[in-house]
Design a protein around this motif. Sequence first.
Motif, PDB file in Angstrom:
ATOM      1  N   ARG A 136      29.508  53.325  24.810  1.00  0.00           N
ATOM      2  CA  ARG A 136      30.039  51.821  24.599  1.00  0.00           C
ATOM      3  C   ARG A 136      30.540  51.526  23.155  1.00  0.00           C
ATOM      4  O   ARG A 136      30.341  51.886  22.294  1.00  0.00           O
ATOM      5  N   ILE A 137      31.418  50.520  23.465  1.00  0.00           N
ATOM      6  CA  ILE A 137      31.931  49.716  22.143  1.00  0.00           C
ATOM      7  C   ILE A 137      31.193  48.766  21.739  1.00  0.00           C
ATOM      8  O   ILE A 137      31.011  47.674  22.415  1.00  0.00           O
ATOM      9  N   ASN A 138      30.723  48.606  20.268  1.00  0.00           N
ATOM     10  CA  ASN A 138      30.110  47.601  19.744  1.00  0.00           C
ATOM     11  C   ASN A 138      28.915  47.128  20.529  1.00  0.00           C
ATOM     12  O   ASN A 138      28.827  45.960  21.166  1.00  0.00           O
ATOM     13  N   PRO A 139      27.900  47.917  20.823  1.00  0.00           N
ATOM     14  CA  PRO A 139      26.816  47.618  21.881  1.00  0.00           C
ATOM     15  C   PRO A 139      25.884  46.607  21.050  1.00  0.00           C
ATOM     16  O   PRO A 139      25.729  46.576  19.889  1.00  0.00           O
ATOM     17  N   GLN A 140      25.285  45.651  21.954  1.00  0.00           N
ATOM     18  CA  GLN A 140      24.314  44.719  21.437  1.00  0.00           C
ATOM     19  C   GLN A 140      22.936  45.135  21.226  1.00  0.00           C
ATOM     20  O   GLN A 140      22.399  44.877  20.362  1.00  0.00           O
ATOM     21  N   ILE A 141      22.769  46.170  22.075  1.00  0.00           N
ATOM     22  CA  ILE A 141      21.476  46.857  22.159  1.00  0.00           C
ATOM     23  C   ILE A 141      21.829  48.240  21.925  1.00  0.00           C
ATOM     24  O   ILE A 141      22.261  48.917  22.527  1.00  0.00           O
TER      25      ILE A 141
END
Length: 44
Positions: free
Chosen positions: A30-35
């Motif tokens: 994932r690119i820039n995951p929030q979690i």
Amino acid sequence: MNKRYLKQMLTYFSKVYHLGEKIKGLKDGRINPQIETSTISFIV
């Protein structure tokens, strides 16, 4: 399975297999995951 047994089992697995270190080292695509991946893996 009662809570005490489950806690003992998780503590044993953590000490023997160093699960915490391995979970922290997980990566995904994932690119820039929030979690963070480690958070998701720990919950699962």
